[in-house]
Scaffold this motif. Structure first.
Motif, mmCIF file in Angstrom:
data_model
loop_
_atom_site.group_PDB
_atom_site.id
_atom_site.type_symbol
_atom_site.label_atom_id
_atom_site.label_comp_id
_atom_site.label_asym_id
_atom_site.label_seq_id
_atom_site.Cartn_x
_atom_site.Cartn_y
_atom_site.Cartn_z
ATOM 1 N N UNK A 49 43.870 34.362 44.096
ATOM 2 C CA UNK A 49 43.462 33.680 42.945
ATOM 3 C C UNK A 49 42.510 32.274 43.111
ATOM 4 N N UNK A 50 43.260 31.562 44.183
ATOM 5 C CA UNK A 50 42.383 30.392 44.463
ATOM 6 C C UNK A 50 41.128 30.655 45.084
ATOM 7 N N UNK A 51 41.095 31.840 45.975
ATOM 8 C CA UNK A 51 39.839 32.157 46.733
ATOM 9 C C UNK A 51 38.987 32.729 45.495
ATOM 10 N N UNK A 52 39.410 33.546 44.729
ATOM 11 C CA UNK A 52 38.374 34.055 43.668
ATOM 12 C C UNK A 52 37.907 32.800 42.813
ATOM 13 N N UNK A 53 38.577 31.955 42.363
ATOM 14 C CA UNK A 53 38.149 30.795 41.644
ATOM 15 C C UNK A 53 37.035 30.199 42.471
ATOM 16 N N UNK A 54 37.214 30.016 43.769
ATOM 17 C CA UNK A 54 36.374 29.138 44.415
ATOM 18 C C UNK A 54 35.019 30.012 44.819
ATOM 19 N N UNK A 55 35.177 31.339 44.393
ATOM 20 C CA UNK A 55 34.106 32.378 44.874
ATOM 21 C C UNK A 55 34.062 32.794 46.211
ATOM 22 N N UNK A 56 34.874 32.454 46.959
ATOM 23 C CA UNK A 56 35.055 32.698 48.234
ATOM 24 C C UNK A 56 35.124 34.179 48.547
ATOM 25 N N UNK A 57 36.082 34.828 47.616
ATOM 26 C CA UNK A 57 36.312 36.306 47.770
ATOM 27 C C UNK A 57 36.064 36.918 46.416
ATOM 28 N N UNK A 58 35.637 38.279 46.808
ATOM 29 C CA UNK A 58 35.186 39.347 45.765
ATOM 30 C C UNK A 58 36.000 40.490 46.063
ATOM 31 N N UNK A 59 36.917 40.921 45.231
ATOM 32 C CA UNK A 59 37.718 42.386 45.386
ATOM 33 C C UNK A 59 37.429 42.979 44.287
ATOM 34 N N UNK A 60 37.604 44.363 44.340
ATOM 35 C CA UNK A 60 37.583 45.445 43.067
ATOM 36 C C UNK A 60 38.909 45.437 42.597
ATOM 37 N N UNK A 110 52.120 38.805 40.218
ATOM 38 C CA UNK A 110 51.627 37.399 40.222
ATOM 39 C C UNK A 110 50.216 37.605 40.231
ATOM 40 N N UNK A 111 49.527 38.516 40.691
ATOM 41 C CA UNK A 111 48.120 38.519 40.833
ATOM 42 C C UNK A 111 47.577 38.616 39.200
ATOM 43 N N UNK A 112 48.179 39.437 38.302
ATOM 44 C CA UNK A 112 47.959 39.448 36.780
ATOM 45 C C UNK A 112 48.081 38.005 36.409
ATOM 46 N N UNK A 113 49.169 37.337 36.600
ATOM 47 C CA UNK A 113 49.176 36.063 35.983
ATOM 48 C C UNK A 113 48.397 34.966 36.544
ATOM 49 N N UNK A 114 48.093 35.163 38.007
ATOM 50 C CA UNK A 114 47.002 34.290 38.489
ATOM 51 C C UNK A 114 45.641 34.455 38.005
ATOM 52 N N UNK A 115 45.291 35.891 37.669
ATOM 53 C CA UNK A 115 44.117 35.933 37.123
ATOM 54 C C UNK A 115 43.759 35.229 35.584
ATOM 55 N N UNK A 116 44.867 35.469 35.138
ATOM 56 C CA UNK A 116 44.874 34.846 33.658
ATOM 57 C C UNK A 116 44.679 33.589 33.773
ATOM 58 N N UNK A 117 45.295 32.818 34.471
ATOM 59 C CA UNK A 117 45.031 31.228 34.908
ATOM 60 C C UNK A 117 43.721 30.952 35.361
ATOM 61 N N UNK A 118 43.117 31.796 36.169
ATOM 62 C CA UNK A 118 41.861 31.502 36.624
ATOM 63 C C UNK A 118 41.017 31.779 35.634
ATOM 64 N N UNK A 119 40.888 32.791 34.768
ATOM 65 C CA UNK A 119 39.979 32.978 33.772
ATOM 66 C C UNK A 119 40.284 31.743 32.675
ATOM 67 N N UNK A 120 41.206 31.341 32.530
ATOM 68 C CA UNK A 120 41.558 30.233 31.614
ATOM 69 C C UNK A 120 40.829 29.088 31.996
ATOM 70 N N UNK A 121 41.011 28.686 33.305
ATOM 71 C CA UNK A 121 40.586 27.395 34.060
ATOM 72 C C UNK A 121 39.020 27.559 33.953
ATOM 73 N N UNK A 122 38.103 28.710 34.230
ATOM 74 C CA UNK A 122 36.949 28.882 34.826
ATOM 75 C C UNK A 122 36.340 28.568 33.173
ATOM 76 N N UNK A 155 33.517 34.704 36.244
ATOM 77 C CA UNK A 155 33.911 33.354 35.265
ATOM 78 C C UNK A 155 34.343 32.140 36.268
ATOM 79 N N UNK A 156 34.521 32.560 37.385
ATOM 80 C CA UNK A 156 34.893 31.443 38.167
ATOM 81 C C UNK A 156 33.888 30.822 38.874
#
Length: 284
Positions: A163-174, A12-24, A283-284
């Motif tokens: 993915x939502x938190x990454x897109x909003x810039x709230x969360x940063x993970x390795x 799910x995170x792989x797919x979500x990151x794809x969507x986040x990158x495309x949206x950004x 990208x977000x």
């Protein structure tokens, strides 16, 4: 449930990151009008994946026991092959994922933008089909259906939240570390699925040795006990394991795990270690 939660979270995170990158990228390049096309592609991919999961669940019914076992074993082998390919592919391409997606968007954004829907559908659909197949194989191996589905849905929900938190810039993970260790865990889980595929082939009469046990610790680890259920649900461990099942696990897990970790070390040596994580957040 833990193993299926990890499957849902990882895929799910792989797919979500794809969507986040495309949206950004669409937002940064002033192509907000193409967002509905993006979500149309994502929705189509989710629907196809759910349909595929339903086909796997209800399709084999009505067949003989031997035919069901043969189909189950074959699909489990396919699931293991797909997961193995997926973790190695992510190890090689995670650090250039954003660049590749941006070039695809640039090529597909012309006209009405339906090419972008195809990009999203293919990227998310690939993960969805792999998830459906591997979850089905894991459910077959554990002999359960509702619990694996609940764990996977919980993992998918966690992935969407991250993915939502990454897109909003709230969360940063390795992300590099996450995908490395979750990939290693999936290889161990896939080893259990492969061993159970061998068991399916033995019950179908395709492979011999169904009653030739390498070990039987059912007295110490009863399958119905909480710890037996935990080992079955997380590692697909069978207290009564045949020689061929044990051989399949031992031939697959140590060798694939060694090659996978070596591939990750080489990938890190050839590029900066946190490129993927920084690129995703930037990208977000």
């Amino acid at each position: 449930m833990t193993a299926n939660y990890l499957i849902g979270l990882r895929e799910g995170l792989e797919a979500t990151l794809v969507v986040v990158l495309l949206m950004a990228y669409l937002l940064k390049t002033g192509r907000q009008h193409l967002l509905p096309r993006l979500w149309a592609g994502v929705g189509f991919a989710v629907a196809v994946s759910a349909g595929f999961g339903a086909l796997l669940t209800f399709g084999p019914r009505g067949l003989t026991f031997e035919a069901q076992e043969a189909i189950g074993g074959s699909l489990s082998v396919v699931a293991v092959a797909l997961v193995t390919w997926m973790v190695f592919w992510m190890a090689r391409t995670a650090r250039t994922l954003g660049t590749g997606l941006r070039s695809q968007v640039d090529r597909a954004a012309g006209g009405a933008g339906w090419g972008l829907a195809a990009v999203a559908a293919l990227a998310v659909g690939r993960e969805g089909l792999e998830t459906a197949l591997f979850l089905w194989a894991a459910a077959q191996a554990t002999g359960q259906s509702a619990t694996p589905l609940f764990g996977a849905l919980l993992g998918l929900a966690t992935a969407v939240l991250l993915g939502f938190l990454l897109h909003r810039g709230v969360l940063k993970i390795n992300l590099g570390a996450f995908f490395t260790w979750s990939g290693a865990a999936l290889i161990i889980i896939a080893g259990g699925v492969l061993a159970y595929a061998v068991h399916d082939f033995q019950e179908a009469g395709i492979l011999p040795g169904l009653h030739s046990l390498a070990f039987d610790v059912s007295a110490a680890i009863p399958p119905s006990s909480w710890y037996g259920t935990l080992l079955k649900g997380t590692l697909n461990f069978s207290p009564a394991t045949t020689w061929l099942e044990a051989a399949a696990w031992l031939l697959y897990v140590p060798a694939v795990l060694f090659l996978y970790l070596r591939s990750n070390r080489r990938a890190r040596a050839s590029s900066r270690p946190d490129t993927a994580a920084r690129a995703t957040v930037a990208a977000s």
